[in-house]
Design a protein around this motif. Structure first.
Motif, PDB file in Angstrom:
ATOM      1  N   ASN A  84      27.199   8.934  -0.076  1.00  0.00           N
ATOM      2  CA  ASN A  84      27.043   8.600  -1.495  1.00  0.00           C
ATOM      3  C   ASN A  84      28.381   8.239  -2.133  1.00  0.00           C
ATOM      4  OD1 ASN A  84      24.224   8.868  -1.719  1.00  0.00           O
ATOM      5  ND2 ASN A  84      24.411  11.094  -1.819  1.00  0.00           N
ATOM      6  N   GLU A  85      29.432   9.000  -1.779  1.00  0.00           N
ATOM      7  CA  GLU A  85      30.766   8.704  -2.325  1.00  0.00           C
ATOM      8  C   GLU A  85      31.240   7.318  -1.865  1.00  0.00           C
ATOM      9  OE1 GLU A  85      33.331  11.826  -0.990  1.00  0.00           O
ATOM     10  OE2 GLU A  85      32.382  13.344  -2.265  1.00  0.00           O
ATOM     11  N   SER A  86      31.081   7.025  -0.570  1.00  0.00           N
ATOM     12  CA  SER A  86      31.526   5.734  -0.025  1.00  0.00           C
ATOM     13  C   SER A  86      30.747   4.579  -0.651  1.00  0.00           C
ATOM     14  CB  SER A  86      31.345   5.705   1.488  1.00  0.00           C
ATOM     15  OG  SER A  86      32.120   6.714   2.087  1.00  0.00           O
ATOM     16  N   LEU A  87      29.484   4.772  -0.827  1.00  0.00           N
ATOM     17  CA  LEU A  87      28.655   3.742  -1.442  1.00  0.00           C
ATOM     18  C   LEU A  87      29.084   3.531  -2.894  1.00  0.00           C
ATOM     19  CD1 LEU A  87      26.307   1.831  -0.854  1.00  0.00           C
ATOM     20  CD2 LEU A  87      24.748   3.616  -1.596  1.00  0.00           C
ATOM     21  N   GLY A  88      29.336   4.632  -3.600  1.00  0.00           N
ATOM     22  CA  GLY A  88      29.775   4.549  -4.995  1.00  0.00           C
ATOM     23  C   GLY A  88      31.120   3.847  -5.133  1.00  0.00           C
ATOM     24  N   LEU A  89      32.008   4.067  -4.170  1.00  0.00           N
ATOM     25  CA  LEU A  89      33.325   3.437  -4.210  1.00  0.00           C
ATOM     26  C   LEU A  89      33.314   2.016  -3.627  1.00  0.00           C
ATOM     27  CD1 LEU A  89      35.496   6.466  -3.009  1.00  0.00           C
ATOM     28  CD2 LEU A  89      35.359   5.538  -5.337  1.00  0.00           C
ATOM     29  N   GLY A  90      32.209   1.652  -3.010  1.00  0.00           N
ATOM     30  CA  GLY A  90      32.127   0.331  -2.388  1.00  0.00           C
ATOM     31  C   GLY A  90      32.946   0.249  -1.113  1.00  0.00           C
ATOM     32  N   ARG A  92      32.964  -0.009   2.305  1.00  0.00           N
ATOM     33  CA  ARG A  92      32.097  -0.409   3.413  1.00  0.00           C
ATOM     34  C   ARG A  92      32.605   0.124   4.760  1.00  0.00           C
ATOM     35  NH1 ARG A  92      31.200  -4.884   6.912  1.00  0.00           N
ATOM     36  NH2 ARG A  92      29.000  -5.390   7.069  1.00  0.00           N
ATOM     37  N   ASP A  93      33.909   0.081   4.969  1.00  0.00           N
ATOM     38  CA  ASP A  93      34.478   0.544   6.246  1.00  0.00           C
ATOM     39  C   ASP A  93      34.203   2.027   6.463  1.00  0.00           C
ATOM     40  OD1 ASP A  93      35.435  -1.976   6.907  1.00  0.00           O
ATOM     41  OD2 ASP A  93      37.350  -1.658   5.872  1.00  0.00           O
ATOM     42  N   ARG A  94      34.342   2.821   5.406  1.00  0.00           N
ATOM     43  CA  ARG A  94      34.074   4.263   5.533  1.00  0.00           C
ATOM     44  C   ARG A  94      32.592   4.503   5.824  1.00  0.00           C
ATOM     45  NH1 ARG A  94      34.390   9.026   1.128  1.00  0.00           N
ATOM     46  NH2 ARG A  94      34.232  10.769   2.589  1.00  0.00           N
ATOM     47  N   LEU A  95      31.686   3.741   5.181  1.00  0.00           N
ATOM     48  CA  LEU A  95      30.252   3.864   5.459  1.00  0.00           C
ATOM     49  C   LEU A  95      29.964   3.573   6.931  1.00  0.00           C
ATOM     50  CD1 LEU A  95      28.364   2.231   2.452  1.00  0.00           C
ATOM     51  CD2 LEU A  95      28.094   4.550   3.319  1.00  0.00           C
ATOM     52  N   ILE A  96      30.588   2.535   7.434  1.00  0.00           N
ATOM     53  CA  ILE A  96      30.378   2.185   8.848  1.00  0.00           C
ATOM     54  C   ILE A  96      30.859   3.321   9.746  1.00  0.00           C
ATOM     55  CG2 ILE A  96      31.140   0.621  10.695  1.00  0.00           C
ATOM     56  CD1 ILE A  96      31.075  -1.639   8.586  1.00  0.00           C
ATOM     57  N   ASP A  97      32.041   3.891   9.419  1.00  0.00           N
ATOM     58  CA  ASP A  97      32.575   5.002  10.210  1.00  0.00           C
ATOM     59  C   ASP A  97      31.658   6.230  10.147  1.00  0.00           C
ATOM     60  OD1 ASP A  97      34.771   3.488  10.919  1.00  0.00           O
ATOM     61  OD2 ASP A  97      36.097   4.351   9.375  1.00  0.00           O
ATOM     62  N   LEU A  98      31.067   6.471   8.989  1.00  0.00           N
ATOM     63  CA  LEU A  98      30.182   7.625   8.822  1.00  0.00           C
ATOM     64  C   LEU A  98      28.833   7.428   9.525  1.00  0.00           C
ATOM     65  CD1 LEU A  98      30.747   8.361   5.024  1.00  0.00           C
ATOM     66  CD2 LEU A  98      31.380   9.877   6.924  1.00  0.00           C
ATOM     67  N   ILE A  99      28.294   6.239   9.435  1.00  0.00           N
ATOM     68  CA  ILE A  99      26.921   6.003   9.886  1.00  0.00           C
ATOM     69  C   ILE A  99      26.826   5.590  11.356  1.00  0.00           C
ATOM     70  CG2 ILE A  99      24.904   4.498   9.507  1.00  0.00           C
ATOM     71  CD1 ILE A  99      25.334   6.790   7.469  1.00  0.00           C
ATOM     72  N   THR A 100      27.843   4.944  11.897  1.00  0.00           N
ATOM     73  CA  THR A 100      27.768   4.461  13.284  1.00  0.00           C
ATOM     74  C   THR A 100      27.423   5.563  14.279  1.00  0.00           C
ATOM     75  OG1 THR A 100      29.229   2.604  12.802  1.00  0.00           O
ATOM     76  CG2 THR A 100      29.026   3.253  15.113  1.00  0.00           C
ATOM     77  N   PRO A 101      28.081   6.744  14.249  1.00  0.00           N
ATOM     78  CA  PRO A 101      27.695   7.790  15.216  1.00  0.00           C
ATOM     79  C   PRO A 101      26.240   8.246  15.035  1.00  0.00           C
ATOM     80  CG  PRO A 101      29.792   8.344  14.155  1.00  0.00           C
ATOM     81  CD  PRO A 101      29.240   7.158  13.448  1.00  0.00           C
ATOM     82  N   LEU A 112      11.963   2.717  19.117  1.00  0.00           N
ATOM     83  CA  LEU A 112      12.457   1.409  18.705  1.00  0.00           C
ATOM     84  C   LEU A 112      13.827   1.587  18.072  1.00  0.00           C
ATOM     85  CD1 LEU A 112       9.266  -0.075  17.002  1.00  0.00           C
ATOM     86  CD2 LEU A 112      10.219  -0.708  19.207  1.00  0.00           C
ATOM     87  N   PRO A 113      14.793   0.745  18.425  1.00  0.00           N
ATOM     88  CA  PRO A 113      16.119   0.886  17.819  1.00  0.00           C
ATOM     89  C   PRO A 113      16.054   0.592  16.310  1.00  0.00           C
ATOM     90  CG  PRO A 113      15.995  -1.101  19.154  1.00  0.00           C
ATOM     91  CD  PRO A 113      14.724  -0.363  19.364  1.00  0.00           C
ATOM     92  N   ILE A 114      16.914   1.276  15.570  1.00  0.00           N
ATOM     93  CA  ILE A 114      16.959   1.055  14.125  1.00  0.00           C
ATOM     94  C   ILE A 114      18.302   0.462  13.745  1.00  0.00           C
ATOM     95  CG2 ILE A 114      15.380   2.950  13.637  1.00  0.00           C
ATOM     96  CD1 ILE A 114      17.891   4.490  12.604  1.00  0.00           C
ATOM     97  N   LYS A 115      18.338  -0.138  12.590  1.00  0.00           N
ATOM     98  CA  LYS A 115      19.580  -0.635  12.006  1.00  0.00           C
ATOM     99  C   LYS A 115      19.658  -0.048  10.611  1.00  0.00           C
ATOM    100  CE  LYS A 115      19.878  -4.944  14.541  1.00  0.00           C
ATOM    101  NZ  LYS A 115      19.986  -6.392  14.466  1.00  0.00           N
ATOM    102  N   ILE A 116      20.729   0.638  10.341  1.00  0.00           N
ATOM    103  CA  ILE A 116      20.911   1.229   9.020  1.00  0.00           C
ATOM    104  C   ILE A 116      21.606   0.201   8.148  1.00  0.00           C
ATOM    105  CG2 ILE A 116      21.976   3.106   7.731  1.00  0.00           C
ATOM    106  CD1 ILE A 116      21.682   4.795  10.324  1.00  0.00           C
ATOM    107  N   HIS A 117      21.013  -0.011   6.988  1.00  0.00           N
ATOM    108  CA  HIS A 117      21.485  -1.055   6.094  1.00  0.00           C
ATOM    109  C   HIS A 117      21.503  -0.493   4.670  1.00  0.00           C
ATOM    110  CE1 HIS A 117      22.110  -5.300   5.149  1.00  0.00           C
ATOM    111  NE2 HIS A 117      21.358  -5.104   4.075  1.00  0.00           N
ATOM    112  N   PHE A 118      22.536  -0.822   3.926  1.00  0.00           N
ATOM    113  CA  PHE A 118      22.665  -0.302   2.565  1.00  0.00           C
ATOM    114  C   PHE A 118      22.501  -1.414   1.538  1.00  0.00           C
ATOM    115  CE2 PHE A 118      24.952   2.731   5.154  1.00  0.00           C
ATOM    116  CZ  PHE A 118      24.523   3.938   4.626  1.00  0.00           C
ATOM    117  N   HIS A 119      21.998  -1.027   0.393  1.00  0.00           N
ATOM    118  CA  HIS A 119      21.893  -1.910  -0.768  1.00  0.00           C
ATOM    119  C   HIS A 119      22.479  -1.192  -1.963  1.00  0.00           C
ATOM    120  CE1 HIS A 119      19.261  -5.146   0.731  1.00  0.00           C
ATOM    121  NE2 HIS A 119      18.871  -4.226   1.586  1.00  0.00           N
TER     122      HIS A 119
END
Length: 126
Positions: A84-90, A92-101, A112-119
């Motif tokens: 939520n903090e990374s999304l609020g700050l915009g 993107r790199d931190r979101l990728i680091d948090l969500i990739t693992p 089925l493989p998933i893809k996490i995507h933010f809006h």
């Protein structure tokens, strides 16, 4: 000569009777065969329809299950404060680091493989 025609007439009548009997038997066999074929086709149609209904139910259950799983994943991700903090700050790199693992871990065990995507607001892909 009249005897000849009587004899010929009687032979022809017997022959005609035999042909009529054969024709009636043929019609009966043809009608019976067509009835069996129509019945068989209707049976096959019913079996196919039941199989289609069964497959449609399985598909519907699978879609419902995947929907629930994805909604659970989305709920978990939205409750991660760092996300939520990374999304609020915009950030993107931190979101990728948090969500990739998390994404990799989920995909190792998912059907089925998933893809996490933010809006972000207003419906902007992030």
């Amino acid at each position: 000569m009249q005897e000849f025609f009587k004899e010929l007439s009687s032979k022809f009548t017997i022959s005609a009777r035999i042909w009529v009997a054969i024709f009636v038997i043929f019609l009966f066999i043809a009608f019976f065969t067509i009835s069996v074929i129509i019945s068989e086709k209707q049976s096959q149609k019913n079996i196919i329809l039941k199989n289609i209904e069964k497959q449609a139910k399985i598909f519907e259950e699978e879609v419902s299950s995947l929907y629930e799983q994805n909604m659970n994943i989305a709920t978990i991700i939205t409750n991660i404060e760092a996300v939520n903090e990374s999304l609020g700050l915009g950030d993107r790199d931190r979101l990728i680091d948090l969500i990739t693992p998390l994404n990799n871990s989920i995909n190792q065990h998912a059907k089925l493989p998933i893809k996490i995507h933010f809006h972000s607001v207003p419906a902007k892909s992030f």
